[in-house]
Design an enzyme around this catalytic site. Sequence first.
Site, PDB file in Angstrom:
ATOM      1  N   ASN A   2      37.910 -29.607  21.104  1.00  0.00           N
ATOM      2  CA  ASN A   2      38.905 -30.195  22.031  1.00  0.00           C
ATOM      3  C   ASN A   2      40.191 -30.469  21.266  1.00  0.00           C
ATOM      4  O   ASN A   2      40.300 -30.132  20.094  1.00  0.00           O
ATOM      5  CB  ASN A   2      38.330 -31.468  22.670  1.00  0.00           C
TER       6      ASN A   2
ATOM      7  N   ASP B  60      30.283 -33.395  24.327  1.00  0.00           N
ATOM      8  CA  ASP B  60      29.086 -33.884  25.024  1.00  0.00           C
ATOM      9  C   ASP B  60      27.973 -32.836  25.001  1.00  0.00           C
ATOM     10  O   ASP B  60      26.801 -33.180  25.059  1.00  0.00           O
ATOM     11  CB  ASP B  60      29.430 -34.232  26.477  1.00  0.00           C
TER      12      ASP B  60
ATOM     13  N   LYS C 137      28.100 -12.400  15.009  1.00  0.00           N
ATOM     14  CA  LYS C 137      29.192 -12.449  15.982  1.00  0.00           C
ATOM     15  C   LYS C 137      28.757 -11.797  17.300  1.00  0.00           C
ATOM     16  O   LYS C 137      28.255 -10.663  17.289  1.00  0.00           O
ATOM     17  CB  LYS C 137      30.409 -11.729  15.398  1.00  0.00           C
TER      18      LYS C 137
ATOM     19  N   PRO D 177      23.674 -35.736  21.113  1.00  0.00           N
ATOM     20  CA  PRO D 177      23.362 -37.172  21.084  1.00  0.00           C
ATOM     21  C   PRO D 177      24.639 -37.973  21.292  1.00  0.00           C
ATOM     22  O   PRO D 177      25.727 -37.531  20.920  1.00  0.00           O
ATOM     23  CB  PRO D 177      22.812 -37.381  19.665  1.00  0.00           C
ATOM     24  N   ASP D 178      24.505 -39.147  21.906  1.00  0.00           N
ATOM     25  CA  ASP D 178      25.658 -40.034  22.054  1.00  0.00           C
ATOM     26  C   ASP D 178      25.685 -40.981  20.845  1.00  0.00           C
ATOM     27  O   ASP D 178      24.824 -41.858  20.712  1.00  0.00           O
ATOM     28  CB  ASP D 178      25.576 -40.817  23.365  1.00  0.00           C
ATOM     29  N   ILE D 179      26.673 -40.775  19.978  1.00  0.00           N
ATOM     30  CA  ILE D 179      26.734 -41.517  18.707  1.00  0.00           C
ATOM     31  C   ILE D 179      26.915 -43.009  18.960  1.00  0.00           C
ATOM     32  O   ILE D 179      26.205 -43.859  18.411  1.00  0.00           O
ATOM     33  CB  ILE D 179      27.899 -40.971  17.850  1.00  0.00           C
TER      34      ILE D 179
ATOM     35  N   PHE E 254      36.142 -45.749  23.003  1.00  0.00           N
ATOM     36  CA  PHE E 254      37.361 -45.262  23.638  1.00  0.00           C
ATOM     37  C   PHE E 254      36.928 -44.471  24.866  1.00  0.00           C
ATOM     38  O   PHE E 254      35.860 -43.857  24.853  1.00  0.00           O
ATOM     39  CB  PHE E 254      38.141 -44.329  22.699  1.00  0.00           C
TER      40      PHE E 254
ATOM     41  N   LYS F 178      31.661 -46.800  31.325  1.00  0.00           N
ATOM     42  CA  LYS F 178      31.194 -46.443  29.967  1.00  0.00           C
ATOM     43  C   LYS F 178      30.864 -47.686  29.145  1.00  0.00           C
ATOM     44  O   LYS F 178      29.924 -47.692  28.353  1.00  0.00           O
ATOM     45  CB  LYS F 178      32.258 -45.605  29.247  1.00  0.00           C
TER      46      LYS F 178
ATOM     47  N   LYS G 134      27.072 -47.757  27.847  1.00  0.00           N
ATOM     48  CA  LYS G 134      26.842 -47.594  26.405  1.00  0.00           C
ATOM     49  C   LYS G 134      26.616 -48.940  25.713  1.00  0.00           C
ATOM     50  O   LYS G 134      26.546 -49.003  24.493  1.00  0.00           O
ATOM     51  CB  LYS G 134      28.021 -46.845  25.771  1.00  0.00           C
TER      52      LYS G 134
HETATM   53  O1  PMT Z   1      42.821 -37.796  18.028  1.00  0.00           O
HETATM   54  P1  PMT Z   1      44.115 -37.963  18.796  1.00  0.00           P
HETATM   55  O2  PMT Z   1      44.832 -36.633  19.002  1.00  0.00           O
HETATM   56  O3  PMT Z   1      45.008 -39.000  18.198  1.00  0.00           O
HETATM   57  O4  PMT Z   1      43.751 -38.457  20.272  1.00  0.00           O
HETATM   58  C1  PMT Z   1      43.168 -39.699  20.445  1.00  0.00           C
HETATM   59  C2  PMT Z   1      42.055 -39.672  21.499  1.00  0.00           C
HETATM   60  C3  PMT Z   1      42.648 -39.325  22.868  1.00  0.00           C
HETATM   61  C4  PMT Z   1      40.983 -38.644  21.121  1.00  0.00           C
HETATM   62  C5  PMT Z   1      41.410 -41.110  21.476  1.00  0.00           C
HETATM   63  O5  PMT Z   1      42.397 -42.065  21.779  1.00  0.00           O
HETATM   64  C6  PMT Z   1      40.281 -41.216  22.500  1.00  0.00           C
HETATM   65  O6  PMT Z   1      40.486 -41.534  23.658  1.00  0.00           O
HETATM   66  N1  PMT Z   1      39.016 -40.951  22.015  1.00  0.00           N
HETATM   67  C7  PMT Z   1      37.800 -40.885  22.857  1.00  0.00           C
HETATM   68  C8  PMT Z   1      37.759 -39.537  23.464  1.00  0.00           C
HETATM   69  C9  PMT Z   1      36.548 -39.267  24.296  1.00  0.00           C
HETATM   70  O7  PMT Z   1      36.050 -38.187  24.196  1.00  0.00           O
HETATM   71  O8  PMT Z   1      36.070 -40.218  25.062  1.00  0.00           O
HETATM   72  P2  PMT Z   1      34.739 -40.060  25.965  1.00  0.00           P
HETATM   73  O9  PMT Z   1      35.113 -40.717  27.221  1.00  0.00           O
HETATM   74  O10 PMT Z   1      34.229 -38.687  26.045  1.00  0.00           O
HETATM   75  O11 PMT Z   1      33.660 -40.878  25.155  1.00  0.00           O
HETATM   76  C10 PMT Z   1      33.490 -42.289  25.306  1.00  0.00           C
HETATM   77  C11 PMT Z   1      33.165 -42.908  23.971  1.00  0.00           C
HETATM   78  O12 PMT Z   1      31.877 -42.448  23.524  1.00  0.00           O
HETATM   79  C12 PMT Z   1      34.133 -42.584  22.861  1.00  0.00           C
HETATM   80  O13 PMT Z   1      34.254 -43.726  22.081  1.00  0.00           O
HETATM   81  C13 PMT Z   1      33.443 -41.469  22.072  1.00  0.00           C
HETATM   82  O14 PMT Z   1      33.797 -41.482  20.702  1.00  0.00           O
HETATM   83  C14 PMT Z   1      31.979 -41.839  22.247  1.00  0.00           C
HETATM   84  N2  PMT Z   1      31.067 -40.694  22.279  1.00  0.00           N
HETATM   85  C15 PMT Z   1      31.146 -39.758  23.268  1.00  0.00           C
HETATM   86  C16 PMT Z   1      30.240 -38.721  23.311  1.00  0.00           C
HETATM   87  C17 PMT Z   1      29.236 -38.641  22.301  1.00  0.00           C
HETATM   88  N3  PMT Z   1      28.359 -37.655  22.300  1.00  0.00           N
HETATM   89  N4  PMT Z   1      29.177 -39.569  21.335  1.00  0.00           N
HETATM   90  C18 PMT Z   1      30.079 -40.587  21.299  1.00  0.00           C
HETATM   91  O15 PMT Z   1      30.009 -41.426  20.390  1.00  0.00           O
END
Ligand code: PMT
Length: 402
Positions: A210, A278, A288, A307-309, A325, A339, A343
């Site tokens: 991403n 995800d 390839k 896995p969700d960290i 975030f 969320k 979580k």
């Molecule tokens: O890196 P930059 O270019 O500066 O951009 C910053 C940002 C937009 C990436 C950052 O500010 C941000 O919003 N990060 C979270 C992005 C995200 O993918 O969020 P989410 O809604 O998918 O996930 C929710 C939370 O679960 C996040 O804290 C994520 O780190 C965590 N997560 C999600 C999926 C997963 N498998 N494991 C996780 O730990």
Amino acid sequence: MQRLYRKRIVLGVGGGIAAYKSAELVRRLRDHGAEVRVVMTQGGREFITPLTLQALSGHPVHLDLLDPAAEAAMGHIELARWADLVLIAPATADLMARLAQGVANDLLTTVVLATNAPVALAPAMNQAMWADPATQANREQLRARGIRLFGPGSGSQACGDIGMGRMLEAEELARAAADCFETGMLTGKHLLITAGPTQENIDPVRYITNHSSGKMGFALAEAAAEAGARVTLVTGPVFLPTPDRVQRIDVVSARDMLAACEAAMPCDILIAAAAVADYRPEVVAPHKLKKDPSTGDGLLLQMVRNPDILATLAGRADRPFCVGFAAETENLLEYAARKLRDKNLDLIVANDVANPSIGFNSEDNAVSVIDRQQHETRFGQASKGHIARALVAFIAERYKES
Ligand code: PMT
């Protein structure tokens, strides 16, 4: 160590004889790693030329509020938002009086009113002017509003008097500027921060990822280190230098990131700013992938959940204070609150990534933090460094109350 590494400092130069020291100050700030933009008052220009400060700062000097060409290049609001610190040196008695009254009748005073960044003044004036009750009242008023004062020092003055009112030397001011970023709020705490994207391989040459640049997570790591924390930064593939005093662990996939985070535990606070994939392809092709005529123009990839960290670490017996975030393009607060619940988080930072100026790979951000009671705290648009310092201060407060 460059204590002002990548810090953006607007240096305001007022109209006093000490303005000659501003040239040296620009050099010292840059030696400490800062990026400097100079704003001069009309009076400042009588003592030192803009050309000198332009040559030393490496940027055009900002002079007028009502200059359409200058405003088009970097307007006063942009300059105010750009700053991590506004330092005014020399700050004359007149400037202090105008700032105390909230007057905005030139570029510098307007920037001070418009900025969210900390403001510091290095007073410089004749000892009788400094001692005057009017100046002392202004000093008190400015202090009460959170404006910091560096000095003045005491000694012989350009006018022949001896007493208080000398501007501090350039190196002392550069050190005082660096001290503004060292809060000590998280001394003795271990922070684990995730940043950047993950990459999920499809075959040896292709992957799914991403747009995360890592800027937000790295800014948080830097702010946490400045707050005195021991910081472990687990990051996906990004092109950013490691902040000072931060232990960096580079990973590629979501599963690598989870393993690195688990190895870094225990921690006191977890901030998950990474944009973690995800899903990943169920099978990584050993060679390839070739165009396959039997599937026509399509290619079907079977994906499985990663896995969700964050949820995994928030579910541990030695659970840290957890801050997630939420990057959303619609229903920002509703999805973020969901969320937070799903979580089991303490706080979630809602990030509207539909707006390209505050999302992935941007220099700025603007976020809302939601807590378990559904209270929302808004942080308006500013540089990611500025947002990170404000978030770290907010998180430190909430952690202490928890
Ligand atoms: O890196 P930059 O270019 O500066 O951009 C910053 C940002 C937009 C990436 C950052 O500010 C941000 O919003 N990060 C979270 C992005 C995200 O993918 O969020 P989410 O809604 O998918 O996930 C929710 C939370 O679960 C996040 O804290 C994520 O780190 C965590 N997560 C999600 C999926 C997963 N498998 N494991 C996780 O730990």
